[in-house]
Design a protein around this motif. Sequence first.
Motif, PDB file in Angstrom:
ATOM      1  N   HIS A  33      68.434 -36.837   9.596  1.00  0.00           N
ATOM      2  CA  HIS A  33      67.473 -35.596   8.977  1.00  0.00           C
ATOM      3  C   HIS A  33      67.521 -34.261   9.894  1.00  0.00           C
ATOM      4  O   HIS A  33      67.973 -34.513  11.264  1.00  0.00           O
TER       5      HIS A  33
ATOM      6  N   THR B  22      66.534 -41.573   7.049  1.00  0.00           N
ATOM      7  CA  THR B  22      65.724 -40.845   5.854  1.00  0.00           C
ATOM      8  C   THR B  22      66.414 -41.356   4.682  1.00  0.00           C
ATOM      9  O   THR B  22      67.599 -41.548   4.552  1.00  0.00           O
TER      10      THR B  22
ATOM     11  N   ARG C 243      65.329 -33.669   3.558  1.00  0.00           N
ATOM     12  CA  ARG C 243      65.334 -33.468   5.123  1.00  0.00           C
ATOM     13  C   ARG C 243      66.842 -33.494   5.479  1.00  0.00           C
ATOM     14  O   ARG C 243      66.930 -33.850   6.766  1.00  0.00           O
TER      15      ARG C 243
END
Length: 876
Positions: free
Chosen positions: A7, A72, A77
Amino acid sequence: MEIITSHINLDFDGFASMVAAQKLHPEAQLVFSGHVNHNVHDFLSIYKDTIDVKPLAQVLLEDVHKIIIVDTKSPDRLDKIAALLDKEDIQICVYDHHPVLADDISGDFVIVENVGAVTTLLVNLIRKQGLGITPLEATLFMLGIYEDTGNLLFPTTTVHDAAAVTYLLEIGANLDIVGEFLDRPLSMMQKQVLSKLLQDAQNISINEVDVLLATAETEEFVPGLSLLTYHLGEIENEALMMVVVKMGERFQLIGRSKIDSVDVGKVMERFGGGGHKKAASASFKDSEQGLDDVVAQLRKVLQKEVKPEYVASQIMSCPVKTVPSNIPIEEAFKILLRHGHTGLPVVDHGKLVGIISRRDMDKALYHGLGHAPVKGFMTKEVVYIKPSTSLGEIQRLMTHSDIGRLPVIEDGKIVGIVTRTNVLETWHGANYSQRRSLTFTEGTHKLDINVKEKMQTELPEGIYDLLLTLSHLGTQHGFSIYIVGGFVRDLLLGVPNLDIDIVVEGEGERFARLVAEHFQGTLSVYDRFKTAKVILQSGLRLDIASARQEYYEYPAALPTVEAGEVKLRQDLYRRDFTVNALAIELSQDNFGRLWDFFNGIKDLKEGIIRVLYNLSFVEDPTRIFRAVRYEQRYGFTIGPQTLHYIKSALDTGVLRDLKLERARDELIRLLKENHVPRVIIRLSELNVLGFFFPSVQLDLEILETLYYLEKLLPTLIEELGEDKVWVWQLYLMVLLHKIGHEEVRENMKRLHLPLELGDKLILAFKIWQEKGVYLSQTEKIPNSHLYQEFYDIPLEVLAFLIVKSRNACLKARVMVFINNLRFIKSEISGRDLIRAGFEPGPQFREVLWQIKLAKLDGHVKTKKEEMALAHKLLRG
């Protein structure tokens, strides 16, 4: 291209899990999706030359066919990298620990576990696959886990996180470095104590070392003083800190040191506490003393325990390779590669005028400006240091200025340079990425060390008793005897080794006869080398030699031996490296006494391969190969002076005089090591690989195949049985498989290697070319067809096909043949056919073959069904 990413605003858990994922996907490139947080940025300012990671701007997204995403599952992100998720035929792998949401990325391979940090998930996978983790990687992985679990205090922490931390500590994670880069929120009471510490903190000088001494007083107990000390260190950034806090009637002392010469554990022992060399604490109750009294005691202790900190002159590299400002970029780049540097100081008329880094050169070369002079690309505002600059100040300069190398200037001249590598070696040891540690503590004087207890506890019982018997025989008959060489080295390192070499001051042959007679063993004597061999009834071999000196009549010759009145020191001096020039006395009066004349113990501790004298490699060039073997086996480093001797010997062409039979033997030993790809790379770096195989080009494909073989080897050994012969031959087949058939045969002849090995390689490559696609297909292939393809092929050739193809279908088929099909036999024989009334003849062989193929495919299962098929085939 395969990439690993995480991310934006990357934290330590995301970054550590990227590096961990690369252990599982070694062919993938680390790529940042966006900015990183300040802690990760500071970490990279020190370690950027160790970890290869690219910003997104340097990656062509259209070339990416596989993306591994960690920490993630949210497309939002990933910023611009998220565009890859919509690309056709993109393969997506996800490792995460966040709760599952509706808009999560769906991948071809997704692992989500309920752990406090995704790094924990990946460390467990690495551990299950038996992959190695270096101490530096372990430290980074612990940063990831500690950051996302609040040092294992957050409610999301699981037992898996704690177990992963334990494992990382066991393999060398450095808690001091973890502490340097982490922070977490404080309670109100903690903030108040921290404020008092900051207000009362004072810098004092103890024995020319700066010490931050901070004190505070509070009526009640406040937990987490170690965390407050960490935050204090973040703010003040001192290399040595002492914190004293009076909480009611109890005193809490904490010491933190980044200086190798200061052991805060010993400081805290004076107050009834303890800990490690770089982190320790003490706690005691005393209603009589005040804060000032305890501080006064602490100052006295520090006066005794604090020794001066490392300074630039102690850790710098010198002499410094420099270039003038008018040299073309392409020439400077060649110099940089030749010497293995990441940057070069630029000097004109003895004055430092700039520094040029590899990144600067890469940019110039990328734009076709290799002909341009260095002065147009160098950094002119040079940050430099003095020989007296402390290690702490060097670290601060590198971190705050994002500088990887600092010239050391004295009287206007450059006298050395301190690089990130110098700093890392000072922190972690000579080989900071991976080095085996001593399992033994050195005594106060090198000749006062006794390892009898270590021998008794770590050697197999029978071996220890054998040495006691040898000791008794030697003392009884007036011999001074010692066990020497690799046995001693590996005992100190905690590595099993039963190669027993005995040196006798005096008549080694006579002692060998006594040993053979006592144990009723078999004796062989070699007069030329003043050695003898005794084979015990158990099969154990003892090599016994008179203490002797050697000289070489010409380079690369076998040694001429002189015995006579030769003492132990003279015998040890003829050996190859200091770590092999150690001896343990076996006399009854001094049994277990360790003799070290050449600082071999120091080199073991520091992980250095160091030669004993400058002409060692000229006299015996095989020591070049041995240096590589030991370096890679133990994760050591060939010392700079020894490396210089190797290169000088090679420049003289000393390998040309080496008998090829000796070279062959060394090659086989190299290929039997546990880390053959690293061995091959090192040989290539030293320009020695070409001596063995002039036409082999060590390209990326060969390297990847070597590493794949190393990874697959435990499975192959389990399936095929451990056999060092086919293992080293398999590595050789990988190394040679891209050269022509005639070149293969020529190499076999030149190095006196088995010609059938060349035939096996040629056969393997032929099978791969003709049948590789067919055997790798996903469609089912009948067992009878597989058997016909594989039944007359040597096992190492089948293993090579698996390694070369890296194809799961082909691997599965070979394993089915190895584990099952090759053992299936017909129940009937020619005798059964004769009993059934058939006339014997050549048709029997074909019929029995067809019956076996039918059985492989399951068309016949019993002896009765086999006979029925035989009747059908013979009667047409």
